[in-house]
Design an enzyme around this catalytic site. Structure first.
Site, PDB file in Angstrom:
ATOM      1  N   HIS A   1      20.088 -23.172  48.535  1.00 23.67           N
ATOM      2  CA  HIS A   1      20.194 -22.488  49.805  1.00 23.67           C
ATOM      3  C   HIS A   1      19.382 -23.154  50.915  1.00 23.67           C
ATOM      4  CE1 HIS A   1      21.015 -18.515  47.518  1.00 23.67           C
ATOM      5  NE2 HIS A   1      22.536 -18.890  47.986  1.00 23.67           N
TER       6      HIS A   1
ATOM      7  N   LYS B   1      27.382  -4.942  45.386  1.00 25.52           N
ATOM      8  CA  LYS B   1      26.558  -5.616  44.599  1.00 25.52           C
ATOM      9  C   LYS B   1      25.376  -4.668  44.613  1.00 25.52           C
ATOM     10  CE  LYS B   1      27.792 -10.434  44.930  1.00 25.52           C
ATOM     11  NZ  LYS B   1      27.304 -11.594  45.178  1.00 25.52           N
TER      12      LYS B   1
ATOM     13  N   ARG C   1      29.062 -25.814  45.245  1.00 24.49           N
ATOM     14  CA  ARG C   1      28.461 -26.490  44.016  1.00 24.49           C
ATOM     15  C   ARG C   1      29.381 -26.947  43.028  1.00 24.49           C
ATOM     16  NH1 ARG C   1      25.403 -21.271  41.841  1.00 24.49           N
ATOM     17  NH2 ARG C   1      27.607 -20.598  42.296  1.00 24.49           N
TER      18      ARG C   1
ATOM     19  N   SER D   1      21.606 -17.846  42.450  1.00 24.51           N
ATOM     20  CA  SER D   1      20.659 -16.685  42.470  1.00 24.51           C
ATOM     21  C   SER D   1      20.697 -15.843  41.214  1.00 24.51           C
ATOM     22  CB  SER D   1      20.982 -15.811  43.638  1.00 24.51           C
ATOM     23  OG  SER D   1      20.767 -16.301  45.026  1.00 24.51           O
TER      24      SER D   1
END
Length: 171
Positions: free
Chosen positions: A24, A48, A97, A135
């Protein structure tokens, strides 16, 4: 003849940032060079179950970006396009990514464009050394007592140790 006044170029880099990783941070540093102002916006995602509260995530991001003068940290709980309009931003920055990320982000960009045609989405490829980093992976490593030093800032590492009740010298 006078020069036209140039509108400030504002970009939003949205995400959960639970926690913010070096991947990040790579995107933040690179995007900050491209825009007059970069707003890193922490999403308060109700679906979440985050490790850190929104307040903790925004605080950790403020610490991590303190040396970047044109970066602002904020949070939101709304449709991204509504937040983009509210901030008078022109661009949404998304880090990519993998091909899987691209497919997901392309779908989101298409939906956002249909809801707000003036908001452009720009994809930034992650630095290859962070292409495996997420993460979720960092949280799992920290949860089991692994060393996360190379994956997060020192402030985030310390905060994770506190969350997982580990002494500062354990991880």
């Amino acid at each position: 003849m006078s020069q036209p006044i140039r509108k400030e170029r504002i970009a939003i880099y949205p995400g959960t940032f639970d926690p913010v990783t070096m991947g990040h941070m790579d995107i933040i540093h690179r995007a900050a060079k491209q825009f007059d102002r970069l707003i890193v916006a922490v999403l308060n995602n109700l679906s979440k179950n985050p490790l850190f509260t929104v307040e903790e995530r925004t605080d950790l991001l403020r610490q991590a970006t303190a040396d970047i003068p044109n970066v602002e940290i904020d949070s939101f709980r709304d449709l991204l396009v509504n937040y983009v309009r509210q901030k008078d931003a022109q661009v949404i920055v998304r880090g990519i990514r993998t091909v899987t990320d691209f497919e997901y982000e392309l779908q989101n960009a298409s939906i956002n464009h249909s809801l707000s045609p003036t908001a452009e989405t720009i994809f930034m490829m992650t630095n290859p050394k962070y292409s495996y980093l997420s993460s979720s992976v960092v949280k799992e490593i920290a949860h089991f007592g692994g060393n996360v030093t190379e994956f997060v800032t020192p402030e985030v590492e310390q905060a994770m140790k506190l969350k997982f009740n580990r002494n500062a010298d354990e991880v």
